[in-house]
Design a protein around this motif. Sequence first.
Motif, PDB file in Angstrom:
ATOM      1  N   GLU A 248     -42.075   4.412 -70.372  1.00 33.28           N
ATOM      2  CA  GLU A 248     -41.305   4.336 -71.608  1.00 33.28           C
ATOM      3  C   GLU A 248     -39.946   5.011 -71.443  1.00 33.28           C
ATOM      4  OE1 GLU A 248     -43.463   5.465 -75.163  1.00 33.28           O
ATOM      5  OE2 GLU A 248     -45.320   5.297 -74.021  1.00 33.28           O
ATOM      6  N   ALA A 249     -38.976   4.560 -72.202  1.00 34.66           N
ATOM      7  CA  ALA A 249     -37.643   5.161 -72.188  1.00 34.66           C
ATOM      8  C   ALA A 249     -37.690   6.545 -72.837  1.00 34.66           C
ATOM      9  CB  ALA A 249     -36.661   4.282 -72.951  1.00 34.66           C
ATOM     10  N   GLY A 250     -36.876   7.458 -72.315  1.00 31.14           N
ATOM     11  CA  GLY A 250     -36.750   8.778 -72.914  1.00 31.14           C
ATOM     12  C   GLY A 250     -37.945   9.682 -72.731  1.00 31.14           C
TER      13      GLY A 250
ATOM     14  N   GLY B 222     -31.258   8.335 -66.072  1.00 28.03           N
ATOM     15  CA  GLY B 222     -31.020   8.646 -67.477  1.00 28.03           C
ATOM     16  C   GLY B 222     -29.592   9.026 -67.779  1.00 28.03           C
TER      17      GLY B 222
ATOM     18  N   ARG C  38     -27.438   7.828 -69.887  1.00 28.78           N
ATOM     19  CA  ARG C  38     -27.185   7.942 -71.327  1.00 28.78           C
ATOM     20  C   ARG C  38     -27.831   9.195 -71.901  1.00 28.78           C
ATOM     21  NH1 ARG C  38     -28.686   1.955 -71.882  1.00 28.78           N
ATOM     22  NH2 ARG C  38     -26.718   0.943 -71.406  1.00 28.78           N
TER      23      ARG C  38
ATOM     24  N   LEU D 145     -36.012   7.734 -67.991  1.00 32.92           N
ATOM     25  CA  LEU D 145     -35.366   6.422 -68.024  1.00 32.92           C
ATOM     26  C   LEU D 145     -34.617   6.214 -69.338  1.00 32.92           C
ATOM     27  CD1 LEU D 145     -38.301   4.232 -66.666  1.00 32.92           C
ATOM     28  CD2 LEU D 145     -36.274   4.981 -65.413  1.00 32.92           C
ATOM     29  N   ASP D 146     -33.441   5.603 -69.253  1.00 31.58           N
ATOM     30  CA  ASP D 146     -32.700   5.229 -70.456  1.00 31.58           C
ATOM     31  C   ASP D 146     -33.366   4.056 -71.166  1.00 31.58           C
ATOM     32  OD1 ASP D 146     -30.627   7.104 -70.459  1.00 31.58           O
ATOM     33  OD2 ASP D 146     -29.393   5.902 -69.126  1.00 31.58           O
ATOM     34  N   THR D 147     -33.899   3.141 -70.398  1.00 28.40           N
ATOM     35  CA  THR D 147     -34.584   1.972 -70.956  1.00 28.40           C
ATOM     36  C   THR D 147     -35.961   1.858 -70.308  1.00 28.40           C
ATOM     37  OG1 THR D 147     -33.563   0.529 -69.300  1.00 28.40           O
ATOM     38  CG2 THR D 147     -32.453   0.700 -71.421  1.00 28.40           C
ATOM     39  N   ALA D 148     -36.893   1.295 -71.043  1.00 30.78           N
ATOM     40  CA  ALA D 148     -38.262   1.152 -70.540  1.00 30.78           C
ATOM     41  C   ALA D 148     -38.281   0.276 -69.291  1.00 30.78           C
ATOM     42  CB  ALA D 148     -39.150   0.546 -71.618  1.00 30.78           C
ATOM     43  N   LYS D 149     -39.197   0.597 -68.387  1.00 33.39           N
ATOM     44  CA  LYS D 149     -39.359  -0.172 -67.147  1.00 33.39           C
ATOM     45  C   LYS D 149     -40.855  -0.261 -66.861  1.00 33.39           C
ATOM     46  CE  LYS D 149     -36.734  -0.037 -63.173  1.00 33.39           C
ATOM     47  NZ  LYS D 149     -36.130   0.679 -62.044  1.00 33.39           N
TER      48      LYS D 149
ATOM     49  N   ARG E 130     -40.922  13.800 -74.966  1.00 36.63           N
ATOM     50  CA  ARG E 130     -39.994  12.775 -75.434  1.00 36.63           C
ATOM     51  C   ARG E 130     -38.650  13.461 -75.604  1.00 36.63           C
ATOM     52  NH1 ARG E 130     -42.185  11.419 -80.057  1.00 36.63           N
ATOM     53  NH2 ARG E 130     -43.316   9.664 -79.193  1.00 36.63           N
TER      54      ARG E 130
END
Length: 128
Positions: A41-43, A2, A4, A33-37, A97
Amino acid sequence: MGARLVAAAMSATWSHLGNRDRLVLVAMSLTALDTAKGDLEAGRYYGGHGYLSVALTGADDDLGRQAVKRAVAALIKAGAITRIGEAEGRFMRATYRISTGQPMLVTDDAGPAEPVENVVPLRRVGVS
Protein backbone atom coordinates in the motif's frame (compact mmCIF):
# COMPACT_ATOMS: atom_id res chain seq x y z
CA MET A 1 10.28 5.37 -3.76
CA GLY A 2 8.64 8.03 -1.56
CA ALA A 3 9.73 11.32 -3.13
CA ARG A 4 6.31 12.89 -2.53
CA LEU A 5 6.25 11.64 1.04
CA VAL A 6 9.73 13.07 1.65
CA ALA A 7 8.68 16.40 0.16
CA ALA A 8 5.68 16.46 2.48
CA ALA A 9 7.87 15.55 5.49
CA MET A 10 10.21 18.42 4.63
CA SER A 11 7.40 20.96 4.22
CA ALA A 12 6.93 23.83 6.67
CA THR A 13 3.90 22.00 8.10
CA TRP A 14 6.25 19.70 10.01
CA SER A 15 8.96 22.26 10.84
CA HIS A 16 7.90 22.25 14.50
CA LEU A 17 9.27 18.70 14.87
CA GLY A 18 12.67 18.30 16.47
CA ASN A 19 15.65 17.29 14.33
CA ARG A 20 15.60 13.67 15.54
CA ASP A 21 11.88 13.30 14.91
CA ARG A 22 12.02 14.86 11.47
CA LEU A 23 15.00 12.72 10.41
CA VAL A 24 13.09 9.59 11.42
CA LEU A 25 10.04 10.84 9.48
CA VAL A 26 12.18 11.47 6.38
CA ALA A 27 13.82 8.03 6.67
CA MET A 28 10.39 6.38 6.94
CA SER A 29 9.15 8.41 3.95
CA LEU A 30 12.16 7.41 1.85
CA THR A 31 11.33 3.72 2.09
CA ALA A 32 7.54 3.98 1.78
CA LEU A 33 5.82 4.00 -1.61
CA ASP A 34 4.10 7.11 -2.97
CA THR A 35 1.66 4.94 -4.90
CA ALA A 36 0.48 1.39 -4.29
CA LYS A 37 2.41 -1.40 -6.02
CA GLY A 38 0.95 -4.89 -6.01
CA ASP A 39 0.13 -5.87 -2.43
CA LEU A 40 2.13 -2.95 -0.99
CA GLU A 41 0.00 0.00 0.00
CA ALA A 42 1.04 3.61 -0.56
CA GLY A 43 2.29 5.56 2.45
CA ARG A 44 3.08 2.49 4.57
CA TYR A 45 6.37 2.06 6.43
CA TYR A 46 7.35 -1.57 6.99
CA GLY A 47 11.10 -1.12 7.59
CA GLY A 48 11.31 -1.58 11.34
CA HIS A 49 13.21 0.30 14.02
CA GLY A 50 16.61 -1.19 13.13
CA TYR A 51 16.77 0.68 9.82
CA LEU A 52 15.65 3.89 11.52
CA SER A 53 18.28 3.45 14.24
CA VAL A 54 21.02 3.20 11.61
CA ALA A 55 19.63 6.25 9.78
CA LEU A 56 19.53 8.21 13.03
CA THR A 57 22.69 7.18 14.87
CA GLY A 58 24.72 5.17 12.38
CA ALA A 59 24.29 1.93 14.34
CA ASP A 60 21.55 -0.52 15.21
CA ASP A 61 22.06 -0.61 18.97
CA ASP A 62 19.98 -0.11 22.12
CA LEU A 63 20.75 3.61 22.31
CA GLY A 64 19.62 4.13 18.71
CA ARG A 65 16.48 2.06 19.15
CA GLN A 66 15.51 4.03 22.26
CA ALA A 67 15.95 7.27 20.29
CA VAL A 68 13.78 5.83 17.51
CA LYS A 69 11.06 4.86 20.01
CA ARG A 70 11.00 8.43 21.35
CA ALA A 71 10.87 9.83 17.81
CA VAL A 72 8.06 7.48 16.77
CA ALA A 73 6.04 8.46 19.86
CA ALA A 74 6.52 12.15 19.00
CA LEU A 75 5.52 11.55 15.37
CA ILE A 76 2.37 9.72 16.44
CA LYS A 77 1.48 12.55 18.84
CA ALA A 78 2.08 15.14 16.09
CA GLY A 79 -0.16 13.20 13.68
CA ALA A 80 2.62 12.58 11.12
CA ILE A 81 2.29 8.79 11.42
CA THR A 82 -0.21 6.26 12.72
CA ARG A 83 0.66 2.78 13.99
CA ILE A 84 -1.46 0.34 12.01
CA GLY A 85 0.21 -2.93 12.98
CA GLU A 86 2.04 -4.03 16.11
CA ALA A 87 5.26 -6.00 16.03
CA GLU A 88 4.48 -9.56 17.09
CA GLY A 89 7.24 -12.03 17.69
CA ARG A 90 10.97 -11.73 17.33
CA PHE A 91 11.19 -11.01 13.60
CA MET A 92 8.00 -9.05 13.08
CA ARG A 93 8.01 -5.29 12.52
CA ALA A 94 5.46 -2.66 13.44
CA THR A 95 3.74 -1.03 10.49
CA TYR A 96 3.01 2.69 10.23
CA ARG A 97 0.87 4.85 7.96
CA ILE A 98 2.65 8.05 7.00
CA SER A 99 0.09 10.85 7.01
CA THR A 100 2.25 13.90 6.35
CA GLY A 101 -0.14 15.02 3.64
CA GLN A 102 -2.88 15.35 6.24
CA PRO A 103 -1.72 17.64 9.08
CA MET A 104 -3.33 17.00 12.42
CA LEU A 105 -4.18 19.40 15.23
CA VAL A 106 -2.85 18.08 18.51
CA THR A 107 -5.08 19.07 21.41
CA ASP A 108 -4.01 19.60 25.00
CA ASP A 109 -6.08 16.70 26.30
CA ALA A 110 -5.09 13.07 26.06
CA GLY A 111 -7.66 12.41 23.33
CA PRO A 112 -6.89 11.61 19.70
CA ALA A 113 -5.66 14.28 17.31
CA GLU A 114 -8.21 15.97 15.06
CA PRO A 115 -7.82 16.52 11.30
CA VAL A 116 -7.18 20.08 10.16
CA GLU A 117 -8.19 21.57 6.81
CA ASN A 118 -5.21 23.61 5.58
CA VAL A 119 -6.58 24.83 2.28
CA VAL A 120 -6.30 28.56 1.62
CA PRO A 121 -8.87 29.81 -0.90
CA LEU A 122 -7.28 31.27 -4.02
CA ARG A 123 -8.09 34.87 -4.78
CA ARG A 124 -7.94 36.27 -8.28
CA VAL A 125 -6.03 39.50 -8.52
CA GLY A 126 -6.97 42.13 -11.08
CA VAL A 127 -10.16 40.38 -12.20
CA SER A 128 -13.35 42.46 -12.09
